[in-house]
Enzyme design. Structure first.
Site, PDB file in Angstrom:
ATOM      1  N   TYR A 181      34.105  36.746  38.578  1.00 45.55           N
ATOM      2  CA  TYR A 181      34.751  38.051  38.475  1.00 45.55           C
ATOM      3  C   TYR A 181      33.716  39.140  38.710  1.00 45.55           C
ATOM      4  O   TYR A 181      32.633  39.093  38.121  1.00 45.55           O
ATOM      5  CB  TYR A 181      35.410  38.255  37.104  1.00 45.55           C
ATOM      6  CG  TYR A 181      36.896  38.390  37.263  1.00 45.55           C
ATOM      7  CD1 TYR A 181      37.427  39.499  37.935  1.00 45.55           C
ATOM      8  CD2 TYR A 181      37.769  37.406  36.825  1.00 45.55           C
ATOM      9  CE1 TYR A 181      38.779  39.607  38.157  1.00 45.55           C
ATOM     10  CE2 TYR A 181      39.135  37.515  37.044  1.00 45.55           C
ATOM     11  CZ  TYR A 181      39.637  38.624  37.715  1.00 45.55           C
ATOM     12  OH  TYR A 181      40.969  38.725  37.935  1.00 45.55           O
ATOM     13  N   GLU A 191      34.592  42.894  39.327  1.00 40.60           N
ATOM     14  CA  GLU A 191      35.207  44.205  39.560  1.00 40.60           C
ATOM     15  C   GLU A 191      34.117  45.274  39.610  1.00 40.60           C
ATOM     16  O   GLU A 191      33.166  45.244  38.829  1.00 40.60           O
ATOM     17  CB  GLU A 191      36.217  44.522  38.452  1.00 40.60           C
ATOM     18  CG  GLU A 191      37.536  43.797  38.697  1.00 40.60           C
ATOM     19  CD  GLU A 191      38.476  43.864  37.511  1.00 40.60           C
ATOM     20  OE1 GLU A 191      37.995  43.812  36.369  1.00 40.60           O
ATOM     21  OE2 GLU A 191      39.692  43.962  37.743  1.00 40.60           O
ATOM     22  N   ASP A 204      42.653  51.400  63.825  1.00 45.27           N
ATOM     23  CA  ASP A 204      42.865  50.053  63.281  1.00 45.27           C
ATOM     24  C   ASP A 204      42.529  49.077  64.405  1.00 45.27           C
ATOM     25  O   ASP A 204      43.308  48.902  65.337  1.00 45.27           O
ATOM     26  CB  ASP A 204      44.319  49.926  62.828  1.00 45.27           C
ATOM     27  CG  ASP A 204      44.672  48.519  62.368  1.00 45.27           C
ATOM     28  OD1 ASP A 204      43.817  47.615  62.476  1.00 45.27           O
ATOM     29  OD2 ASP A 204      45.817  48.324  61.912  1.00 45.27           O
ATOM     30  N   THR A 263      40.744  43.663  60.501  1.00 45.88           N
ATOM     31  CA  THR A 263      40.760  42.318  59.938  1.00 45.88           C
ATOM     32  C   THR A 263      39.474  41.646  60.395  1.00 45.88           C
ATOM     33  O   THR A 263      38.807  42.102  61.324  1.00 45.88           O
ATOM     34  CB  THR A 263      41.949  41.496  60.461  1.00 45.88           C
ATOM     35  OG1 THR A 263      41.841  41.407  61.883  1.00 45.88           O
ATOM     36  CG2 THR A 263      43.279  42.125  60.087  1.00 45.88           C
ATOM     37  N   LYS A 274      40.694  37.832  63.387  1.00 43.84           N
ATOM     38  CA  LYS A 274      41.288  37.772  64.726  1.00 43.84           C
ATOM     39  C   LYS A 274      40.155  37.525  65.730  1.00 43.84           C
ATOM     40  O   LYS A 274      39.476  36.522  65.583  1.00 43.84           O
ATOM     41  CB  LYS A 274      42.136  39.010  64.967  1.00 43.84           C
ATOM     42  CG  LYS A 274      43.311  39.049  63.954  1.00 43.84           C
ATOM     43  CD  LYS A 274      44.294  40.167  64.142  1.00 43.84           C
ATOM     44  CE  LYS A 274      45.324  40.130  63.004  1.00 43.84           C
ATOM     45  NZ  LYS A 274      46.267  41.262  63.061  1.00 43.84           N
ATOM     46  N   ARG A 312      39.988  34.907  56.795  1.00 39.96           N
ATOM     47  CA  ARG A 312      41.205  35.722  56.753  1.00 39.96           C
ATOM     48  C   ARG A 312      40.995  36.863  55.764  1.00 39.96           C
ATOM     49  O   ARG A 312      41.091  36.670  54.547  1.00 39.96           O
ATOM     50  CB  ARG A 312      42.373  34.827  56.335  1.00 39.96           C
ATOM     51  CG  ARG A 312      43.734  35.461  56.321  1.00 39.96           C
ATOM     52  CD  ARG A 312      44.826  34.402  56.378  1.00 39.96           C
ATOM     53  NE  ARG A 312      44.761  33.688  57.636  1.00 39.96           N
ATOM     54  CZ  ARG A 312      45.233  34.163  58.792  1.00 39.96           C
ATOM     55  NH1 ARG A 312      45.863  35.308  58.832  1.00 39.96           N
ATOM     56  NH2 ARG A 312      45.084  33.475  59.910  1.00 39.96           N
TER      57      ARG A 312
END
Ligand SMILES: *Cc1c(COP(=O)(O)O)cnc(C)c1O
Length: 437
Positions: free
Chosen positions: A57, A59, A203, A229, A232, A238
């Protein structure tokens, strides 16, 4: 159960899932993946994704965490940020977004209030759902106005975008596409945004690998916000990242004290706050590690060559399809993707043709063409691309063979003997260009 008992391999623990993964590996090896949004990620990226970093974790951001024991994930996240900055020439990078759609919503949330006006490309003419479609949160939260392509040339019409921008006076102009086969002039979009006092956002989800490899002009460093992303053409895990300018060009600072003015001018800070705590919890540090690996791979001379070969292969495939009498949206391609317009064979043929191609082992996706007379589920186009074939080492000669198969099936999608014969040819070709061992 002790951890020793719990910690067994996949093969020992779950043969059902293990077998499905083996089936998928076989499908990938034995078929031609021509879906332009897909690429095969490296074993190095998959090792990082499957590492112990998944258990942490963290954060917050490097050296500003809400949990102790974060020194190693601090190192990996810092490495990912520095590599992305250097790869794309970005001033600031946030590597925490889980996916491209999240990254876009986080970028909007950083600079917009609900109800603000935005421009984006229509979904049915090549845009993405997150560029303001009514069914997407983007279209519900913000007042999107959509631009399209020219009806005759099917190219982006920058004069029309400028005209719409002057009418609407948006706060943000989004460029980038999911089904546009030509070069995008990001500089033109940024100049339009400057003229009407809007933020510019690009984008680059589909073409990030081409940009990293120098095979498509970059929207950096001038565009205010750039999202992408990483799975691609960039060939990574991913996931997604957001890049931005440090400074908010449009900050309103009258009446603010020094501290407030500094915050108002800090675009990078607004992006980071929008990702966490604005919309995500714990970052996926194992995927962030995989992104770091992907950025290292994308910075090599071999990747540059690969990016250029993708485009060469795409052009060779376009030539073959045109020679075989097919119609291509915009008449060709400048990037990794092509959009076949099947309207001459009948409206709504995209479904039937993409399914027949898949039966032959050629994976594409059905897609609308600009001004499609059919529905999104039964559209009139097929979208396909060359990234994975290029990864396998295929060149222009193989594109000619693949193009001939596609032309034949596009004309006769219900000829099962033809599909069967093609399947044999595909298997033989795939055998010569293996993917995963
Ligand atoms: C793929 C894509 C996205 C969304 O990415 P996900 O990771 O699937 O959420 C956003 N924008 C564009 C232009 C895309 O092509």
């Amino acid at each position: 159960m002790s951890f020793k008992e719990f910690n067994s391999s996949l093969a020992e623990t779950d043969s059902e899932v293990a077998v499905i993964i083996e089936h998928e590996k076989k499908r990938l090896n034995d078929g031609l993946v021509m879906i332009p949004s897909e690429s095969m990620t490296s074993t190095a990226v998959m090792e990082a994704t499957g590492s112990v970093l998944t258990s942490k974790y963290a954060e917050g951001y490097p050296h500003k965490r809400y949990y102790t024991g974060a020194e190693n994930v601090d190192d990996v996240e810092t490495l990912a940020i520095e590599r992305a900055k250097s790869l794309f020439g970005a001033e600031h990078v946030n590597v925490q977004p889980h996916s491209g759609s999240n990254a876009n919503l986080q970028a909007y949330n950083a600079v917009l209030r609900p109800g603000d006006k935005v421009l984006g490309l229509r979904l049915d003419q090549g845009g993405h759902l997150t560029h303001g479609h009514a069914v997407n949160l983007s279209g519900k939260l913000y007042e999107f106005h959509q631009y399209g392509v020219d009806a005759r040339t099917q190219l982006l019409d920058y004069d029309a975008v400028l005209k719409l921008a002057r009418e609407v006076k948006p706060k943000l102009i989004v460029s980038g596409a999911t089904a546009y086969p030509r070069t995008i002039d990001f500089q033109a979009f940024h100049e339009i945004a400057q003229e009407v006092g809007a933020y510019s956002m690009a984008d680059i989800a589909h073409i990030a690998g081409l940009i990293a490899g120098g095979a498509h002009p970059s929207p950096l460093p001038f565009t205010d916000i750039v999202t992408t992303t990483t799975h691609k053409t960039l060939c990574g895990p991913r996931s997604a990242i957001i890049m931005c300018r440090n400074e908010d060009r449009l900050a309103q600072v009258e009446g603010l004290d020094e501290k407030q003015a500094k915050a108002a001018k800090n675009l990078a800070g607004k992006i980071d706050k929008s990702v966490f705590p604005g919309s995500q919890g714990g970052p996926l540090e194992h995927v962030i590690a995989a992104k770091a690996v992907c950025f290292k791979q994308a910075a090599t001379p071999e990747f540059k060559e690969f990016a250029h070969q993708i485009v060469k292969n795409s052009r060779a495939l376009a030539d073959e399809l045109l020679a075989g009498g097919l119609t291509l949206v915009t008449g060709g391609t400048d990037n990794h993707l092509l959009l076949i317009d099947l309207t001459p064979f009948g409206v709504g043929k995209g479904f039937e043709v993409s399914e027949a191609l898949a039966r032959a082992g050629i994976y594409t996706n059905r897609n609308t063409v600009p001004f499609d007379q059919s529905t999104p589920f039964k559209p009139s186009g097929v979208r396909l691309g060359t990234p994975v074939l290029t990864q396998r080492g295929m060149k222009e000669g193989e594109m000619a063979a693949v193009g001939k198969w596609i032309c034949a099936i596009a004309r006769q999608p219900s000829d099962e003997a033809l599909v069967e014969r093609t399947r044999g040819g595909v298997a033989e070709l795939c055998g010569r260009f293996p993917l995963y061992a």
